[in-house]
Write an enzyme that holds these catalytic residues in place. Structure first.
Site, PDB file in Angstrom:
ATOM      1  CB  CYS A 137      -0.932  -0.022   1.208  1.00  0.00           C
ATOM      2  SG  CYS A 137      -2.000   1.437   1.301  1.00  0.00           S
ATOM      3  CB  CYS A 140      -0.675   2.533   3.961  1.00  0.00           C
ATOM      4  SG  CYS A 140      -2.241   1.923   3.351  1.00  0.00           S
ATOM      5  CG  ASP A 141       3.121   1.251   4.506  1.00  0.00           C
ATOM      6  OD1 ASP A 141       2.616   1.789   5.510  1.00  0.00           O
ATOM      7  OD2 ASP A 141       3.000   0.037   4.251  1.00  0.00           O
TER       8      ASP A 141
HETATM    9  C1  LIG Z   1      -0.154  -3.664   6.134  1.00  0.00           C
HETATM   10  C2  LIG Z   1      -1.258  -2.645   5.934  1.00  0.00           C
HETATM   11  C3  LIG Z   1      -1.071  -1.331   6.304  1.00  0.00           C
HETATM   12  C4  LIG Z   1      -2.070  -0.398   6.148  1.00  0.00           C
HETATM   13  N1  LIG Z   1      -1.855   0.879   6.549  1.00  0.00           N
HETATM   14  C5  LIG Z   1      -2.848   1.787   6.442  1.00  0.00           C
HETATM   15  C6  LIG Z   1      -2.664   3.118   6.904  1.00  0.00           C
HETATM   16  O1  LIG Z   1      -1.591   3.481   7.394  1.00  0.00           O
HETATM   17  N2  LIG Z   1      -3.707   3.979   6.779  1.00  0.00           N
HETATM   18  C7  LIG Z   1      -4.909   3.603   6.219  1.00  0.00           C
HETATM   19  O2  LIG Z   1      -5.827   4.425   6.155  1.00  0.00           O
HETATM   20  N3  LIG Z   1      -5.098   2.362   5.751  1.00  0.00           N
HETATM   21  C8  LIG Z   1      -4.107   1.441   5.849  1.00  0.00           C
HETATM   22  N4  LIG Z   1      -4.289   0.179   5.375  1.00  0.00           N
HETATM   23  C9  LIG Z   1      -5.561  -0.136   4.699  1.00  0.00           C
HETATM   24  C10 LIG Z   1      -6.654  -0.381   5.723  1.00  0.00           C
HETATM   25  O3  LIG Z   1      -6.202  -1.283   6.700  1.00  0.00           O
HETATM   26  C11 LIG Z   1      -7.903  -0.915   5.050  1.00  0.00           C
HETATM   27  O4  LIG Z   1      -8.323  -0.013   4.046  1.00  0.00           O
HETATM   28  C12 LIG Z   1      -9.029  -1.095   6.058  1.00  0.00           C
HETATM   29  O5  LIG Z   1      -8.635  -1.959   7.093  1.00  0.00           O
HETATM   30  C13 LIG Z   1     -10.295  -1.660   5.397  1.00  0.00           C
HETATM   31  O6  LIG Z   1     -11.237  -1.808   6.397  1.00  0.00           O
HETATM   32  P1  LIG Z   1     -12.459  -2.812   6.260  1.00  0.00           P
HETATM   33  O7  LIG Z   1     -13.187  -2.711   7.547  1.00  0.00           O
HETATM   34  O8  LIG Z   1     -13.182  -2.577   5.009  1.00  0.00           O
HETATM   35  O9  LIG Z   1     -11.823  -4.273   6.101  1.00  0.00           O
HETATM   36  P2  LIG Z   1     -10.737  -5.079   6.934  1.00  0.00           P
HETATM   37  O10 LIG Z   1      -9.916  -4.204   7.787  1.00  0.00           O
HETATM   38  O11 LIG Z   1     -10.062  -5.931   5.921  1.00  0.00           O
HETATM   39  O12 LIG Z   1     -11.615  -6.011   7.887  1.00  0.00           O
HETATM   40  C14 LIG Z   1     -12.330  -7.092   7.363  1.00  0.00           C
HETATM   41  C15 LIG Z   1     -12.997  -7.829   8.522  1.00  0.00           C
HETATM   42  O13 LIG Z   1     -13.883  -8.810   7.994  1.00  0.00           O
HETATM   43  C16 LIG Z   1     -13.769  -9.985   8.764  1.00  0.00           C
HETATM   44  N5  LIG Z   1     -14.278 -11.105   7.966  1.00  0.00           N
HETATM   45  C17 LIG Z   1     -13.842 -11.545   6.746  1.00  0.00           C
HETATM   46  N6  LIG Z   1     -14.551 -12.637   6.370  1.00  0.00           N
HETATM   47  C18 LIG Z   1     -15.456 -12.872   7.358  1.00  0.00           C
HETATM   48  C19 LIG Z   1     -16.450 -13.867   7.561  1.00  0.00           C
HETATM   49  N7  LIG Z   1     -16.665 -14.853   6.686  1.00  0.00           N
HETATM   50  N8  LIG Z   1     -17.177 -13.829   8.711  1.00  0.00           N
HETATM   51  C20 LIG Z   1     -16.979 -12.841   9.611  1.00  0.00           C
HETATM   52  N9  LIG Z   1     -16.053 -11.871   9.474  1.00  0.00           N
HETATM   53  C21 LIG Z   1     -15.288 -11.903   8.369  1.00  0.00           C
HETATM   54  C22 LIG Z   1     -12.307 -10.049   9.130  1.00  0.00           C
HETATM   55  O14 LIG Z   1     -12.083 -10.902  10.233  1.00  0.00           O
HETATM   56  C23 LIG Z   1     -12.037  -8.579   9.445  1.00  0.00           C
HETATM   57  O15 LIG Z   1     -12.367  -8.317  10.779  1.00  0.00           O
HETATM   58  C24 LIG Z   1      -3.311  -0.781   5.545  1.00  0.00           C
HETATM   59  C25 LIG Z   1      -3.508  -2.104   5.140  1.00  0.00           C
HETATM   60  C26 LIG Z   1      -2.504  -3.036   5.335  1.00  0.00           C
HETATM   61  C27 LIG Z   1      -2.735  -4.477   4.909  1.00  0.00           C
END
Ligand SMILES: Cc1cc2nc3c(=O)[nH]c(=O)nc-3n(C[C@H](O)[C@H](O)[C@H](O)COP(=O)(O)OP(=O)(O)OC[C@H]3O[C@@H](n4cnc5c(N)ncnc54)[C@H](O)[C@@H]3O)c2cc1C
Length: 327
Positions: A137, A140-141
């Site tokens: 990303c 992000c980084d």
């Molecule tokens: C290494 C890394 C660094 C990052 N750094 C940044 C940053 O500095 N700043 C920033 O803004 N963004 C950053 N991001 C991006 C950010 O983390 C994501 O955009 C954000 O987390 C997306 O949120 P979300 O809630 O949509 O999904 P996610 O955070 O992916 O959460 C998905 C959730 O769904 C759950 N889930 C999946 N399948 C199922 C199922 N079948 N049943 C029940 N639950 C399920 C998982 O357990 C999880 O809790 C980073 C990402 C990564 C990988």
């Protein structure tokens, strides 16, 4: 022993999208249940420094931020379930979902916030150096590589966009692609080729990400020419793997409309999906921005959409009951 949990609003996923939806819904009195999945807290629990989440002047830690979000959601009345959904039936009302231990969830509305995972190349050195120079990303980084040398791996839109974005921080960006042409849109390619700080290495595969002494992290990438097999080493401080993302939507194939890349389709400007009463937020419906703050923003939208949907349903049910009583 298995149990059936009934709720007006079930949220799948406990990343920024799911937890933001939970905070708003709980404060609206909907007492939502959040099924956390195998990654409680979501993707941010896999990183360390977060510098771009609004409200914090100092660097914060991803896992800490997610613990705070969960605590806030619980504080206002959301209920967390440590379970993973393995089956979904949205053809019946209320919707019926099953967890991997056999628990059943029955809900009037469903919010899907299951996220999208970055695709990785799958090599040991990549996993070992993730977060220590290897990232998926740039938004992000990228900031951590100001004035340093970086490489982007990939040939699609994401790779080209990441390379262009990184020029905001670095004057030495190398795009590494295993073929001799890019899949990215022509307009993006034009901008890439015209950029004075980006060079492209064609027909190269990653042989290995090379770490430095001790905790130094990534210092170089070993490349292999896909035609000749010749090896070469380029020195870099950051390596960005940009070969796409995989939305967590396997459960919803043939049940909810997905786009060609597998992301959940929503009515523009809302979080409504193709099934009435099912909403989607966060990375699972957003292949453009993919940030914690945008995920949280659409989580808020989902909660407000659910609240209005339920209010309309309640209003209609009351009107019907009143008209029956008047007959
Ligand atoms: C290494 C890394 C660094 C990052 N750094 C940044 C940053 O500095 N700043 C920033 O803004 N963004 C950053 N991001 C991006 C950010 O983390 C994501 O955009 C954000 O987390 C997306 O949120 P979300 O809630 O949509 O999904 P996610 O955070 O992916 O959460 C998905 C959730 O769904 C759950 N889930 C999946 N399948 C199922 C199922 N079948 N049943 C029940 N639950 C399920 C998982 O357990 C999880 O809790 C980073 C990402 C990564 C990988």
């Amino acid at each position: 022993m298995t149990a059936t949990h009934s709720t007006r609003m079930l949220i799948l996923g406990s990343g920024p999208a799911g937890l933001s939806a939970a905070i708003y819904a709980a404060r609206a009195g909907l007492a939502p249940i959040v099924v956390q999945g195998i990654q409680p807290g979501g993707q941010l629990t896999t990183t360390t420094d977060v510098e771009n989440y609004p409200g914090f002047r100092d660097v914060i830690q991803g896992p800490w931020l997610m613990e705070e979000m969960q605590a806030q959601a619980e504080h206002v009345g959301a209920r967390m379930m440590w379970d993973t959904i393995v089956d979904v039936d949205v053809s019946v009302r209320p919707f019926r979902l099953t967890g991997d231990g056999g628990h059943v969830y029955s809900c009037d509305t469903l919010v899907i916030a299951t996220g999208a995972q970055a695709r990785w190349l799958g090599m040991e050195s990549e996993t070992r150096l993730r977060g220590q120079g290897v990232s998926a990303c740039a938004t992000c980084d990228g900031f951590f590589y100001r004035g340093k040398k970086v490489a982007v791996i990939g040939g699609g839109n994401t790779a080209v966009e990441e390379a262009l974005y990184l020029t905001n921080h670095s004057q030495d960006v190398t795009l590494i692609h295993r073929r001799d042409s890019l899949r990215a849109e022509k307009i993006l390619q034009k901008r890439l080729f015209a950029h004075p700080h980006i060079k492209v290495l064609w027909n190269r595969e990653i042989a290995e990400f090379v770490g430095g002494e001790g905790n130094q992290g990534l210092v170089a990438i070993d490349l292999k020419d896909t035609h000749s097999g010749a090896r070469e080493r380029i020195e870099v401080d950051g390596g960005f793997v940009a070969i796409g993302h995989h939305p967590a939507t396997e459960l919803f194939h043939d049940k909810i409309a997905l786009d060609a890349d597998g992301y959940i389709e929503v009515t523009p400007g809302t979080t409504r999906t193709s099934v009435e009463g099912v909403f989607a937020c966060g990375d699972v419906m957003d292949k453009v921005y993919r940030q914690a703050v945008t995920a949280a923003g659409t989580g808020c939208m989902a909660a407000l959409d659910v609240e209005r949907f339920l209010a309309d349903q309640d209003f209609e049910a009351e009107a019907e009951a009143a008209s029956i009583a008047a007959e």
